[in-house]
Write a protein that holds these residues in place. Structure first.
Motif, PDB file in Angstrom:
ATOM      1  N   ILE B 195      72.250 -41.196  54.918  1.00 14.78           N
ATOM      2  CA  ILE B 195      71.848 -39.666  55.066  1.00 14.78           C
ATOM      3  C   ILE B 195      72.512 -39.086  54.025  1.00 14.78           C
ATOM      4  O   ILE B 195      72.366 -38.305  53.068  1.00 14.78           O
ATOM      5  N   ASP B 196      74.136 -39.306  54.226  1.00 17.29           N
ATOM      6  CA  ASP B 196      75.251 -38.668  53.607  1.00 17.29           C
ATOM      7  C   ASP B 196      74.705 -38.746  51.600  1.00 17.29           C
ATOM      8  O   ASP B 196      74.976 -38.322  51.086  1.00 17.29           O
ATOM      9  N   GLU B 197      75.002 -40.383  51.730  1.00 14.79           N
ATOM     10  CA  GLU B 197      74.699 -40.625  50.180  1.00 14.79           C
ATOM     11  C   GLU B 197      74.078 -40.458  49.679  1.00 14.79           C
ATOM     12  O   GLU B 197      73.643 -39.907  48.575  1.00 14.79           O
ATOM     13  N   LEU B 198      72.971 -40.016  50.348  1.00 15.24           N
ATOM     14  CA  LEU B 198      71.527 -39.196  49.840  1.00 15.24           C
ATOM     15  C   LEU B 198      71.811 -38.447  49.307  1.00 15.24           C
ATOM     16  O   LEU B 198      71.542 -37.438  48.349  1.00 15.24           O
ATOM     17  N   ASN B 199      72.418 -37.235  50.540  1.00 13.24           N
ATOM     18  CA  ASN B 199      72.081 -35.850  49.770  1.00 13.24           C
ATOM     19  C   ASN B 199      73.630 -35.649  48.846  1.00 13.24           C
ATOM     20  O   ASN B 199      72.696 -35.365  48.124  1.00 13.24           O
ATOM     21  N   ALA B 200      74.567 -36.467  48.745  1.00 10.92           N
ATOM     22  CA  ALA B 200      75.330 -36.785  47.617  1.00 10.92           C
ATOM     23  C   ALA B 200      74.450 -36.701  46.746  1.00 10.92           C
ATOM     24  O   ALA B 200      74.963 -36.515  45.019  1.00 10.92           O
ATOM     25  N   TYR B 201      73.813 -37.839  46.432  1.00 15.04           N
ATOM     26  CA  TYR B 201      73.513 -38.614  45.251  1.00 15.04           C
ATOM     27  C   TYR B 201      71.915 -36.984  44.627  1.00 15.04           C
ATOM     28  O   TYR B 201      72.322 -37.007  43.878  1.00 15.04           O
ATOM     29  N   GLY B 203      72.260 -34.236  45.645  1.00 13.50           N
ATOM     30  CA  GLY B 203      73.512 -32.705  45.356  1.00 13.50           C
ATOM     31  C   GLY B 203      73.630 -33.245  43.059  1.00 13.50           C
ATOM     32  O   GLY B 203      73.451 -32.237  42.750  1.00 13.50           O
ATOM     33  N   ALA B 204      74.589 -34.105  42.986  1.00 10.75           N
ATOM     34  CA  ALA B 204      74.652 -34.832  41.842  1.00 10.75           C
ATOM     35  C   ALA B 204      73.332 -34.744  40.982  1.00 10.75           C
ATOM     36  O   ALA B 204      73.148 -33.958  40.090  1.00 10.75           O
ATOM     37  N   LEU B 205      72.210 -35.454  41.304  1.00 13.64           N
ATOM     38  CA  LEU B 205      70.766 -35.460  40.432  1.00 13.64           C
ATOM     39  C   LEU B 205      71.190 -33.525  39.722  1.00 13.64           C
ATOM     40  O   LEU B 205      71.125 -33.784  38.760  1.00 13.64           O
ATOM     41  N   ILE B 206      70.737 -32.960  41.063  1.00 10.90           N
ATOM     42  CA  ILE B 206      70.614 -31.500  41.198  1.00 10.90           C
ATOM     43  C   ILE B 206      71.386 -31.185  39.485  1.00 10.90           C
ATOM     44  O   ILE B 206      70.732 -30.258  39.157  1.00 10.90           O
ATOM     45  N   ASP B 207      73.091 -30.751  40.117  1.00 13.28           N
ATOM     46  CA  ASP B 207      73.859 -30.598  39.353  1.00 13.28           C
ATOM     47  C   ASP B 207      73.567 -31.217  37.822  1.00 13.28           C
ATOM     48  O   ASP B 207      73.797 -30.620  36.775  1.00 13.28           O
ATOM     49  N   ARG B 208      72.965 -32.213  37.760  1.00 12.28           N
ATOM     50  CA  ARG B 208      73.016 -32.791  35.904  1.00 12.28           C
ATOM     51  C   ARG B 208      71.789 -32.257  35.788  1.00 12.28           C
ATOM     52  O   ARG B 208      71.571 -32.134  34.755  1.00 12.28           O
ATOM     53  N   LYS B 209      71.011 -31.836  35.990  1.00  8.67           N
ATOM     54  CA  LYS B 209      69.822 -31.378  36.050  1.00  8.67           C
ATOM     55  C   LYS B 209      70.101 -30.232  35.979  1.00  8.67           C
ATOM     56  O   LYS B 209      68.934 -29.605  34.728  1.00  8.67           O
ATOM     57  N   LEU B 210      70.480 -29.144  36.508  1.00  8.61           N
ATOM     58  CA  LEU B 210      71.173 -27.870  36.193  1.00  8.61           C
ATOM     59  C   LEU B 210      71.576 -27.992  35.083  1.00  8.61           C
ATOM     60  O   LEU B 210      71.240 -26.425  34.208  1.00  8.61           O
ATOM     61  N   ALA B 211      72.348 -28.694  34.673  1.00 10.33           N
ATOM     62  CA  ALA B 211      72.731 -28.633  32.711  1.00 10.33           C
ATOM     63  C   ALA B 211      72.143 -28.955  31.964  1.00 10.33           C
ATOM     64  O   ALA B 211      71.905 -28.009  31.102  1.00 10.33           O
ATOM     65  N   SER B 212      71.477 -29.947  32.380  1.00 13.54           N
ATOM     66  CA  SER B 212      70.102 -29.789  30.850  1.00 13.54           C
ATOM     67  C   SER B 212      69.031 -30.451  32.058  1.00 13.54           C
ATOM     68  O   SER B 212      68.181 -31.795  32.272  1.00 13.54           O
ATOM     69  N   PRO B 213      67.577 -29.381  31.915  1.00 15.96           N
ATOM     70  CA  PRO B 213      66.713 -29.676  33.552  1.00 15.96           C
ATOM     71  C   PRO B 213      66.229 -30.543  32.324  1.00 15.96           C
ATOM     72  O   PRO B 213      65.984 -30.331  30.932  1.00 15.96           O
ATOM     73  N   ASP B 214      65.603 -31.373  33.395  1.00 18.41           N
ATOM     74  CA  ASP B 214      64.183 -32.351  32.608  1.00 18.41           C
ATOM     75  C   ASP B 214      62.698 -31.443  33.337  1.00 18.41           C
ATOM     76  O   ASP B 214      63.062 -31.240  33.692  1.00 18.41           O
TER      77      ASP B 214
END
Ligand code: SF4
Lengths: 68, 408
Positions: B195-201, B203-214
């Motif tokens: 659960i922690d790994e997926l949440n962290a993942y 979160g990072a995915l969201i950060d990346r999309k925040l920088a360059s929205p797909d």
């Protein structure tokens, strides 16, 4: 029959579009759009089924006296 | 009400474990025959109204006087452990727990992602995913496989990757951790780790999309919230997690059980093999027959509500049993008969009312593609174990099969 769609109640489950795509559509935001509001024949029958299936009570039917 | 029946029923705790995949628990039938609404003891403690009739179930789920807020006292099956309750209050409120205007608004933001048209555009990609899984199955020399591992779990997991915009390189990571979540014998620390790994993942995915929205579900949701000034990272992570969990195990279990149901009724299977136009209707019957999510559709009354001569008091917990409603013989004649041409669209397998499953048409599409493709590409598919040797999930909130040995 005349169909009414209360877009304020629609929850966008898309049951109606699945049931009768010639009568119901969804806008890009997912809310129901009536393509036609006086369907006939089999489409009317399926539209009635869609009204019964709609989970949010957004769809209703008004019966009209045929003035033809 | 007969003496024996009533005394047995007071001893029974609901929901009752499902032993046979082709039957509802006998207690469900007994209680439904006595009353469509009855006060029962719950497994895990407490009491609640048990709604067993189809009509009454629909009525409760459509009625806004019943709240979905899992933080409320008496909400069925929510632990009474103060620590767990506290955690529930600390987390961002999930879509499934919201009521009224707040729920409408949050749901509205999402429904555009699940329109029939948008999903139709996903069809070729889902077909590809299903074909790849079957290709891989067919590479084994033994001509046998565990369908759960080879098809039922990977398909929805990969479809969610597609939907959330998880890059291809991360699919293995994603699949591995989602599979850990659903495995029953996973130790709780291992599950928490996933659960922690997926949440962290996420979160990072969201950060990346925040920088360059797909241009995918998460990208569009992030852009939308950004525009409205409502962006909140932790709610976005929990939304992504909800979509992952909600769409994963449910669809996987329906794939497995659907295959069991179809293989056990060869004459009915032949019908949809001959005419795939019949598959959509057949799927509705499979959804009804197995109603794998039985009592997630729980509520708490916020006002006194009268049903015939029964009054549900404000504050009472209410469980709408989807399985019982879908086996209500006044609505589905001979409910124990799997009849793929029945026309069962009014089942409660996706719930009803404003919370009715948001992903239902995605689930329908996946099931349709899986069943049509699987039996077409592997026409000799058969169960490789007798029914009573298949480990069904008798003790889980979502019914299904832990393993499904098949051969061809
Ligand atoms: S079935 Fe009802 S709630 Fe669903 S999209 Fe149609 S009108 Fe909206």
């Amino acid at each position: 029959m005349r169909l009414n769609a209360d877009t304020g109640r629609c929850v966008g489950a898309g049951q109606c579009v699945l049931t009768e795509p010639t009568v119901f559509d969804q806008c890009d935001d997912g809310v129901v759009v009536l393509v036609i509001n006086r369907p006939e024949g089999e489409a009317a029958q399926r539209a009635r089924h869609a009204v019964a299936l709609c989970p949010s009570g957004a769809l209703s039917v008004t019966e009209e006296v045929d003035d033809g | 009400m007969t003496e024996t029946a009533s005394s047995r029923l007071t001893d029974t705790e609901f929901p009752v474990q499902r032993e046979c995949p082709f039957a509802e628990p006998v207690e469900y039938e007994q209680i439904r025959e006595q009353s469509s609404i009855a006060m029962v003891r719950l497994t895990g403690g407490g009491e609640a109204w048990w709604i067993s009739g189809h009509e009454q179930g629909r009525a409760v789920l459509a009625d806004r006087r019943f709240s979905s807020d899992r933080r409320k006292a008496n909400f069925p099956f929510v632990s009474t452990d103060p620590a767990i309750r506290k955690r529930l209050h600390a987390q961002p409120l999930s879509l499934i727990s919201m009521d009224g205007a707040e729920h409408t608004q949050a749901r509205r933001a999402l429904i555009g992602e699940f329109t029939v048209r948008r999903l139709a555009a996903l069809r070729p990609r889902i077909q590809q995913i299903v074909d790849q899984c079957i290709d891989e199955m067919l590479t084994t020399d033994q001509h046998c496989a565990d369908l759960v591992k080879t098809l039922s779990l990977p398909v929805p997991s990969l479809v969610i990757c597609e939907l959330l915009g998880v890059p291809y390189a991360d699919h293995d990571f994603f699949q591995e951790h989602t599979a850990t979540l659903v495995r029953r014998n996973t130790a709780s620390e291992v599950r928490q780790h996933s659960i922690d790994e997926l949440n962290a993942y996420l979160g990072a995915l969201i950060d990346r999309k925040l920088a360059s929205p797909d241009d995918d579900l998460l990208g569009r949701q992030i852009a939308r919230q950004h525009r409205d000034g409502t962006f909140d990272r932790s709610s976005m992570v929990s939304l992504a997690f909800l979509l992952l969990v909600a769409g994963h195990e449910t669809t996987a279990n329906m794939i497995s059980l659907g295959v069991v149901g179809l293989l056990q009724h060869p004459e009915q299977l032949a019908m949809i093999k001959d005419d795939p136009d019949k598959t959509p209707l057949a799927i509705e019957e499979l959804l009804r027959f197995f109603t794998i999510v039985d009592s997630v559709t729980s509520r708490v009354a916020t006002e006194d509500v009268r049903f015939g001569d029964t009054t549900i008091n404000a504050g009472d917990g209410v469980v709408v049993s989807g399985l019982s409603a879908d086996w209500d013989p006044t609505v589905f004649a001979d409910p124990d008969r799997l009849d793929l041409e029945r026309g069962a669209r009014h089942h409660l397998a996706f719930g009803f009312g404003p919370h009715q499953c948001l992903g239902q048409n995605l689930a329908r599409l996946e099931l349709q593609i899986v069943f049509d493709t699987l039996f077409h590409r592997i026409p000799t598919l058969r169960l490789a174990a007798p029914l009573d040797k298949i480990p069904f999930k008798t003790d889980a909130a979502i019914y299904g099969a832990r393993e499904l040995p098949v051969a061809w």
